[in-house]
Design a protein around this motif. Structure first.
Motif, PDB file in Angstrom:
ATOM      1  N   ALA A 146       0.832  -1.204   0.000  1.00 53.53           N
ATOM      2  CA  ALA A 146       0.000   0.000   0.000  1.00 53.53           C
ATOM      3  C   ALA A 146       0.871   1.259   0.000  1.00 53.53           C
ATOM      4  CB  ALA A 146      -0.930  -0.008   1.212  1.00 53.53           C
ATOM      5  N   CYS A 147       1.955   1.227   0.766  1.00 56.79           N
ATOM      6  CA  CYS A 147       2.882   2.361   0.768  1.00 56.79           C
ATOM      7  C   CYS A 147       3.512   2.562  -0.607  1.00 56.79           C
ATOM      8  CB  CYS A 147       3.966   2.140   1.811  1.00 56.79           C
ATOM      9  SG  CYS A 147       3.377   2.079   3.518  1.00 56.79           S
ATOM     10  N   VAL A 148       3.823   1.453  -1.277  1.00 49.22           N
ATOM     11  CA  VAL A 148       4.389   1.501  -2.624  1.00 49.22           C
ATOM     12  C   VAL A 148       3.392   2.132  -3.598  1.00 49.22           C
ATOM     13  CG1 VAL A 148       4.932  -0.011  -4.578  1.00 49.22           C
ATOM     14  CG2 VAL A 148       6.058  -0.359  -2.373  1.00 49.22           C
ATOM     15  N   ILE A 149       2.151   1.708  -3.524  1.00 48.71           N
ATOM     16  CA  ILE A 149       1.118   2.248  -4.411  1.00 48.71           C
ATOM     17  C   ILE A 149       0.972   3.750  -4.214  1.00 48.71           C
ATOM     18  CG2 ILE A 149      -1.390   2.269  -4.805  1.00 48.71           C
ATOM     19  CD1 ILE A 149      -1.303  -0.788  -4.264  1.00 48.71           C
ATOM     20  N   LEU A 174       8.883  -4.633  -4.382  1.00 50.14           N
ATOM     21  CA  LEU A 174       7.441  -4.368  -4.453  1.00 50.14           C
ATOM     22  C   LEU A 174       7.146  -3.241  -5.444  1.00 50.14           C
ATOM     23  CD1 LEU A 174       6.344  -4.675  -0.710  1.00 50.14           C
ATOM     24  CD2 LEU A 174       5.656  -6.183  -2.599  1.00 50.14           C
ATOM     25  N   GLN A 175       8.037  -2.254  -5.540  1.00 54.83           N
ATOM     26  CA  GLN A 175       7.849  -1.198  -6.550  1.00 54.83           C
ATOM     27  C   GLN A 175       7.825  -1.806  -7.953  1.00 54.83           C
ATOM     28  OE1 GLN A 175       7.219   1.987  -6.091  1.00 54.83           O
ATOM     29  NE2 GLN A 175       7.924   2.466  -4.016  1.00 54.83           N
ATOM     30  N   ILE A 176       8.739  -2.727  -8.206  1.00 56.17           N
ATOM     31  CA  ILE A 176       8.786  -3.377  -9.517  1.00 56.17           C
ATOM     32  C   ILE A 176       7.506  -4.160  -9.777  1.00 56.17           C
ATOM     33  CG2 ILE A 176       9.992  -5.121 -10.898  1.00 56.17           C
ATOM     34  CD1 ILE A 176      12.544  -4.360  -9.257  1.00 56.17           C
ATOM     35  N   ALA A 177       7.107  -4.969  -8.795  1.00 52.25           N
ATOM     36  CA  ALA A 177       5.915  -5.804  -8.962  1.00 52.25           C
ATOM     37  C   ALA A 177       4.668  -4.955  -9.157  1.00 52.25           C
ATOM     38  CB  ALA A 177       5.755  -6.724  -7.749  1.00 52.25           C
ATOM     39  N   ALA A 178       4.532  -3.895  -8.363  1.00 43.51           N
ATOM     40  CA  ALA A 178       3.357  -3.040  -8.472  1.00 43.51           C
ATOM     41  C   ALA A 178       3.323  -2.302  -9.800  1.00 43.51           C
ATOM     42  CB  ALA A 178       3.318  -2.046  -7.314  1.00 43.51           C
ATOM     43  N   ALA A 179       4.493  -1.822 -10.249  1.00 42.68           N
ATOM     44  CA  ALA A 179       4.538  -1.110 -11.526  1.00 42.68           C
ATOM     45  C   ALA A 179       4.074  -2.015 -12.668  1.00 42.68           C
ATOM     46  CB  ALA A 179       5.952  -0.597 -11.780  1.00 42.68           C
ATOM     47  N   HIS A 180       4.580  -3.247 -12.706  1.00 36.73           N
ATOM     48  CA  HIS A 180       4.150  -4.163 -13.762  1.00 36.73           C
ATOM     49  C   HIS A 180       2.660  -4.483 -13.640  1.00 36.73           C
ATOM     50  CE1 HIS A 180       8.027  -4.604 -15.490  1.00 36.73           C
ATOM     51  NE2 HIS A 180       8.557  -5.341 -14.535  1.00 36.73           N
ATOM     52  N   LEU A 199      17.663 -10.808  -8.338  1.00 35.02           N
ATOM     53  CA  LEU A 199      16.267 -11.013  -7.974  1.00 35.02           C
ATOM     54  C   LEU A 199      15.371  -9.977  -8.651  1.00 35.02           C
ATOM     55  CD1 LEU A 199      14.179 -12.554  -6.341  1.00 35.02           C
ATOM     56  CD2 LEU A 199      14.779 -11.167  -4.346  1.00 35.02           C
ATOM     57  N   ALA A 200      15.821  -8.733  -8.666  1.00 35.82           N
ATOM     58  CA  ALA A 200      15.049  -7.677  -9.331  1.00 35.82           C
ATOM     59  C   ALA A 200      14.898  -7.957 -10.821  1.00 35.82           C
ATOM     60  CB  ALA A 200      15.713  -6.322  -9.107  1.00 35.82           C
ATOM     61  N   GLU A 201      15.985  -8.421 -11.445  1.00 34.20           N
ATOM     62  CA  GLU A 201      15.916  -8.742 -12.873  1.00 34.20           C
ATOM     63  C   GLU A 201      14.984  -9.921 -13.124  1.00 34.20           C
ATOM     64  OE1 GLU A 201      20.266  -7.196 -14.453  1.00 34.20           O
ATOM     65  OE2 GLU A 201      20.119  -9.208 -13.577  1.00 34.20           O
ATOM     66  N   SER A 202      14.939 -10.871 -12.190  1.00 32.36           N
ATOM     67  CA  SER A 202      14.028 -12.005 -12.354  1.00 32.36           C
ATOM     68  C   SER A 202      12.576 -11.571 -12.269  1.00 32.36           C
ATOM     69  CB  SER A 202      14.323 -13.079 -11.299  1.00 32.36           C
ATOM     70  OG  SER A 202      13.862 -12.688 -10.013  1.00 32.36           O
ATOM     71  N   MET A 203      12.336 -10.411 -11.665  1.00 34.20           N
ATOM     72  CA  MET A 203      10.975  -9.878 -11.561  1.00 34.20           C
ATOM     73  C   MET A 203      10.638  -8.942 -12.714  1.00 34.20           C
ATOM     74  SD  MET A 203      10.779  -9.220  -7.430  1.00 34.20           S
ATOM     75  CE  MET A 203       9.075  -8.632  -7.502  1.00 34.20           C
ATOM     76  N   GLY A 204      11.544  -8.829 -13.685  1.00 35.26           N
ATOM     77  CA  GLY A 204      11.232  -8.076 -14.892  1.00 35.26           C
ATOM     78  C   GLY A 204      11.856  -6.708 -15.003  1.00 35.26           C
ATOM     79  N   ALA A 205      12.710  -6.329 -14.047  1.00 35.93           N
ATOM     80  CA  ALA A 205      13.403  -5.045 -14.156  1.00 35.93           C
ATOM     81  C   ALA A 205      14.703  -5.228 -14.927  1.00 35.93           C
ATOM     82  CB  ALA A 205      13.690  -4.475 -12.767  1.00 35.93           C
ATOM     83  N   GLU A 206      15.151  -4.168 -15.569  1.00 40.44           N
ATOM     84  CA  GLU A 206      16.422  -4.189 -16.294  1.00 40.44           C
ATOM     85  C   GLU A 206      17.464  -3.390 -15.517  1.00 40.44           C
ATOM     86  OE1 GLU A 206      16.354  -3.291 -20.459  1.00 40.44           O
ATOM     87  OE2 GLU A 206      14.231  -3.830 -20.630  1.00 40.44           O
ATOM     88  N   ARG A 287      -1.985 -10.771  -8.808  1.00 42.38           N
ATOM     89  CA  ARG A 287      -1.231  -9.888  -9.710  1.00 42.38           C
ATOM     90  C   ARG A 287       0.101  -9.472  -9.093  1.00 42.38           C
ATOM     91  NH1 ARG A 287      -5.343  -5.288 -10.761  1.00 42.38           N
ATOM     92  NH2 ARG A 287      -3.716  -4.464 -12.141  1.00 42.38           N
ATOM     93  N   VAL A 288       0.171  -9.466  -7.776  1.00 41.70           N
ATOM     94  CA  VAL A 288       1.439  -9.301  -7.058  1.00 41.70           C
ATOM     95  C   VAL A 288       1.602 -10.510  -6.153  1.00 41.70           C
ATOM     96  CG1 VAL A 288       2.686  -7.985  -5.306  1.00 41.70           C
ATOM     97  CG2 VAL A 288       1.496  -6.780  -7.149  1.00 41.70           C
ATOM     98  N   ASP A 289       2.678 -11.254  -6.355  1.00 41.53           N
ATOM     99  CA  ASP A 289       2.967 -12.440  -5.544  1.00 41.53           C
ATOM    100  C   ASP A 289       3.954 -12.036  -4.462  1.00 41.53           C
ATOM    101  OD1 ASP A 289       3.272 -14.941  -4.493  1.00 41.53           O
ATOM    102  OD2 ASP A 289       4.324 -15.793  -6.214  1.00 41.53           O
ATOM    103  N   ALA A 290       3.434 -11.785  -3.268  1.00 43.12           N
ATOM    104  CA  ALA A 290       4.271 -11.243  -2.201  1.00 43.12           C
ATOM    105  C   ALA A 290       4.999 -12.315  -1.402  1.00 43.12           C
ATOM    106  CB  ALA A 290       3.408 -10.395  -1.253  1.00 43.12           C
TER     107      ALA A 290
END
Length: 322
Positions: A146-149, A174-180, A199-206, A287-290
């Motif tokens: 929620a803080c991220v959102i 969580l910022q990465i996951a929420a953005a996607h 780990l961040a790259e595995s979540m779709g960040a470059e 949509r977010v797997d925490a």
């Protein structure tokens, strides 16, 4: 019941206190899990509050209802928010509800690192029923998400923007996951630790190079990282401070550059009721797997160790399970 009371960063004591009972309009919840927040281990921030039972990311189950409480049932699993704004003051009307005096005054008794908490009448409406099958440990990530959102909304992030996240701790991830999840596809990451970068790259960040971005959200209090986030912005971009720099270590901004590039600098503190509901929906819908972000689960008796692990950066996310 048992509580973990902090007297100093290295002095956390397990105490026996009187069992809680609800007063009129109040609710008592047994705590099933409570996450350790970075603010719990930011010593300069916490010190003025001590001694105290810390912990503000609890998930629990309703144990007792005070007179006049409607719409809740004993045995219901809930996410338990620790603040609520008035919704009517000047700050609330201007979108700064986490600056509301009522928001700052409301709190759980005694705190999340306890076997039970009493939810005051002002917070009962913020108890969010958890869907069947949602692990209460995963549910402790609702408040951080929620803080991220809220931070992304304060930064004006929208689909089509390029986002830089600085710092791949649990909040950066969580910022990465929420953005996607919110249809922002172009997400870059800056992180010095190889395992967290991976780990961040595995979540779709470059991995960020020299790309200019529309929004930079800095999830570390380090002044140099904050300045680097500002330097990565395209003209007209927005910098959002997500973690507070220490009072004796302010970032040294180039004010001329901020002006000539017409940058916006903002910050985001905590989360409001709408953010909590949006976070619950993202986690409940999958949509977010925490859950995979939780690296350690420790009993209440090991709260000091939980705080130490988070403070030293040896854990991604620690959750205390009373």
């Amino acid at each position: 019941m048992k509580v973990a009371r902090s007297f100093a960063p290295d002095d956390v004591r397990i105490e026996e206190v009187q069992e809680l009972e609800p007063g009129p309009g109040e609710v008592v919840c047994d705590v099933l899990a409570c996450g350790v927040c970075a603010s719990d281990v930011t010593d300069w921030y916490v010190a003025p509050k001590l001694p105290a039972v810390l912990g503000h990311e609890p998930a629990g189950i309703v144990r007792a209802l005070g007179d006049g409480v409607n719409g809740l049932r004993v045995g219901t699993p809930v996410a338990i928010h620790h603040h609520a704004p008035c919704g009517e003051c000047r700050r609330c009307r201007r979108g700064h509800e986490t600056m509301c005096e009522r928001f700052r005054a409301t709190k759980l008794e005694p705190g999340g690192f306890a076997q039970s908490v009493r939810v005051p009448a002002d917070l009962v409406a913020e108890l969010l029923e958890l869907p069947d099958g949602l692990d209460p440990v995963a549910a402790t990530l609702i408040e951080p998400l929620a803080c991220v959102i809220r931070a992304q909304d304060r930064a004006g992030l929208r689909p089509g923007d390029g986002l830089l996240v600085v710092g791949a701790g649990v909040n950066g991830l969580l910022q990465i996951a929420a953005a996607h999840a919110r249809s922002v596809e172009a997400v870059w990451i800056r992180e010095p630790r190889a395992e967290r970068l991976q780990l961040a790259e595995s979540m779709g960040a470059e991995h960020h190079g020299n790309e200019l971005v529309d929004v930079a959200i800095v999830c570390t209090p380090k002044p140099d990282a904050i300045v680097a986030g500002a330097a990565a912005l395209a003209p007209g971009g927005t910098l959002c401070l997500y973690a507070p720099p220490a009072p004796d270590a302010p970032p040294k901004f180039d004010a001329t550059s901020l002006f000539l590039r017409e940058l916006t600098v903002t910050a985001s503190y905590s989360a409001g009721p709408a953010d909590m509901r949006a976070a619950l929906e993202l986690i409940a819908s999958g949509r977010v797997d925490a859950a995979p972000l939780v690296s350690h689960r420790l009993p209440l008796e090991e709260t000091r160790r939980a705080l130490d692990l988070q403070r030293r950066g040896e854990a991604l996310k620690v959750v205390v399970v009373p």
